[in-house]
Design a protein around this motif. Sequence first.
Motif, mmCIF file in Angstrom:
data_model
loop_
_atom_site.group_PDB
_atom_site.id
_atom_site.type_symbol
_atom_site.label_atom_id
_atom_site.label_comp_id
_atom_site.label_asym_id
_atom_site.label_seq_id
_atom_site.Cartn_x
_atom_site.Cartn_y
_atom_site.Cartn_z
ATOM 1 N N LEU A 1 0.845 -1.189 0.000
ATOM 2 C CA LEU A 1 0.000 0.000 0.000
ATOM 3 C C LEU A 1 0.876 1.232 0.000
ATOM 4 C CD1 LEU A 1 -2.682 -1.052 2.637
ATOM 5 C CD2 LEU A 1 -3.178 -0.413 0.275
ATOM 6 N N ASP A 2 0.572 2.193 -0.866
ATOM 7 C CA ASP A 2 1.352 3.434 -0.858
ATOM 8 C C ASP A 2 0.779 4.399 0.178
ATOM 9 O OD1 ASP A 2 -0.915 4.600 -2.003
ATOM 10 O OD2 ASP A 2 -0.105 4.527 -4.036
ATOM 11 N N ALA A 3 1.338 5.594 0.223
ATOM 12 C CA ALA A 3 0.925 6.568 1.241
ATOM 13 C C ALA A 3 -0.532 6.986 1.089
ATOM 14 C CB ALA A 3 1.838 7.799 1.154
ATOM 15 N N ASP A 4 -1.072 6.848 -0.127
ATOM 16 C CA ASP A 4 -2.474 7.226 -0.371
ATOM 17 C C ASP A 4 -3.438 6.057 -0.190
ATOM 18 O OD1 ASP A 4 -1.731 9.855 -1.019
ATOM 19 O OD2 ASP A 4 -1.195 9.220 -3.054
ATOM 20 N N GLY A 5 -2.928 4.916 0.221
ATOM 21 C CA GLY A 5 -3.794 3.765 0.445
ATOM 22 C C GLY A 5 -4.114 2.981 -0.813
ATOM 23 N N ASN A 6 -3.317 3.177 -1.878
ATOM 24 C CA ASN A 6 -3.525 2.438 -3.117
ATOM 25 C C ASN A 6 -2.574 1.248 -3.188
ATOM 26 O OD1 ASN A 6 -5.490 4.286 -4.319
ATOM 27 N ND2 ASN A 6 -3.768 5.723 -4.463
ATOM 28 N N LEU A 7 -3.056 0.154 -3.793
ATOM 29 C CA LEU A 7 -2.233 -1.038 -3.937
ATOM 30 C C LEU A 7 -1.302 -0.910 -5.138
ATOM 31 C CD1 LEU A 7 -4.821 -3.891 -3.240
ATOM 32 C CD2 LEU A 7 -2.898 -3.231 -1.786
ATOM 33 N N ASN A 8 -0.079 -1.344 -4.939
ATOM 34 C CA ASN A 8 0.898 -1.422 -6.026
ATOM 35 C C ASN A 8 1.381 -2.863 -6.105
ATOM 36 O OD1 ASN A 8 1.876 1.601 -6.904
ATOM 37 N ND2 ASN A 8 1.112 1.522 -4.801
ATOM 38 N N TRP A 9 1.239 -3.473 -7.275
ATOM 39 C CA TRP A 9 1.526 -4.902 -7.437
ATOM 40 C C TRP A 9 2.765 -5.133 -8.304
ATOM 41 C CZ3 TRP A 9 -1.556 -8.896 -5.425
ATOM 42 C CH2 TRP A 9 -2.786 -8.518 -4.894
ATOM 43 N N PRO A 10 3.514 -6.189 -8.016
ATOM 44 C CA PRO A 10 4.514 -6.644 -8.993
ATOM 45 C C PRO A 10 3.773 -7.407 -10.087
ATOM 46 C CG PRO A 10 4.540 -8.077 -7.071
ATOM 47 C CD PRO A 10 3.534 -6.985 -6.782
ATOM 48 N N VAL A 11 4.004 -7.061 -11.338
ATOM 49 C CA VAL A 11 3.265 -7.678 -12.452
ATOM 50 C C VAL A 11 4.266 -8.256 -13.453
ATOM 51 C CG1 VAL A 11 1.646 -7.310 -14.349
ATOM 52 C CG2 VAL A 11 1.279 -6.164 -12.146
ATOM 53 N N LEU A 12 3.982 -9.472 -13.880
ATOM 54 C CA LEU A 12 4.849 -10.169 -14.836
ATOM 55 C C LEU A 12 4.171 -10.229 -16.205
ATOM 56 C CD1 LEU A 12 7.478 -11.854 -15.211
ATOM 57 C CD2 LEU A 12 6.112 -13.872 -14.618
ATOM 58 N N PHE A 13 4.868 -9.771 -17.252
ATOM 59 C CA PHE A 13 4.394 -9.875 -18.625
ATOM 60 C C PHE A 13 5.154 -11.009 -19.307
ATOM 61 C CE2 PHE A 13 3.014 -5.687 -17.556
ATOM 62 C CZ PHE A 13 1.933 -5.397 -18.380
ATOM 63 N N LEU A 14 4.421 -11.907 -19.947
ATOM 64 C CA LEU A 14 5.031 -13.027 -20.662
ATOM 65 C C LEU A 14 4.805 -12.870 -22.156
ATOM 66 C CD1 LEU A 14 3.816 -16.006 -18.418
ATOM 67 C CD2 LEU A 14 5.946 -14.722 -18.234
ATOM 68 N N TYR A 15 5.865 -13.171 -22.944
ATOM 69 C CA TYR A 15 5.771 -13.136 -24.396
ATOM 70 C C TYR A 15 6.105 -14.540 -24.901
ATOM 71 C CZ TYR A 15 6.391 -8.267 -23.055
ATOM 72 O OH TYR A 15 6.270 -7.044 -22.437
ATOM 73 N N PRO A 16 5.117 -15.428 -24.929
ATOM 74 C CA PRO A 16 5.377 -16.844 -25.246
ATOM 75 C C PRO A 16 6.059 -17.074 -26.594
ATOM 76 C CG PRO A 16 3.169 -16.554 -24.356
ATOM 77 C CD PRO A 16 3.699 -15.185 -24.616
#
Length: 373
Positions: free
Chosen positions: A255-270
Amino acid sequence: MAEAGSGGGAARYRGALHPDTWEEELEAIPMFMKRCPAEIDAARQPELACLQSLLFDEEQGPAELARMYKNEGNEYFREKDYRRAVIAYTEGLKKKCEDPELNAVLHTNRGAAQFYLGNYRSALNDAVQAKKLKPTHLKAIIRGALCHMELKNFSEAIAWCEEGLRIDSKEKKLVEMRAKADKLKRAEDRDARKAKVMEKKEQCQKEILLAAIKERNIKLVLEPSNEDEEISDGLAELSLDGFHSDNATGAKVHLDADGNLNWPVLFLYPEHEQTDFIAAFHENSRFIDHLMVMFAELPPWDLERKYLPSNLELYFEDEERAEMYELNPEHTLLQVLQHQRYFVKAGTPTVLAFVKCSPFSKKYFSGKKVHRL
């Protein structure tokens, strides 16, 4: 009897030392040996074998033999040959003599040798046995306290020091060790308190984080111990310890200072077996915005120059049903994560990217159920 030397030289007595090798020959004579070999071969060293049999004659009593081995161990100890010293003291203890003071010394001395070998637990066991045999044996008590210090058992070290100081209140080693152990114990306790406060703080942060995820109706997949995956809709069953991120960077949802979620996101290029990773994807950011940044310059593996933001389709996979869902690049991450069939696995949302209508994507989706926009 003298023999004539070769070339008319001076006569040599039979069995005399050779002038070129006299030092080695002298070392082989028991009386002049500086060090006894570890193993004595009776055939090659009959004199040594004879002396050994005289020294350790089984006709002698257990106490005499134990004392002999103690003295032998002491010699090895003085030479800093601690391994042989341990062996000698052990042989002395095997004689099971009925002299408790001698046995206490053997245990204490063996403990000292074990200590210098770095075998602190074995040394401590010897100190304990020596103290049982002779409760006032200060050397054993000092050794036991030293072992506890090395093992970082500071409370036990203090107890051993206090026991010794009751016998001799001015014993310098015990006085100094008691002060050092007390200082280290205080530091250890302080560090433990800090760690407990930090653990409680982290636990509280995890609970706040999980509450935020639950409030958004985002579904997580746990990594269970068995092969069957369990899906937590309401997060009621979710173990805080089980919520983690398996990505290589160690990035985690936060959660950042404003209460928003920040996620690690994985992009795959098969098609090219390539990946991209965004460590902190804001939940209200759109996919198209990230694609514009990621493909502002074409990647070196895109030789055909096909990976343009406007030429890409994004999907996520429903592993439980073996189905694919196309997602709208204009949607935010939060909108995608709130999809009824999206489940976040191992704390890291994953998205697959394909070139529109490419031969590879047609082959990849062949035989699969695909939910398109």
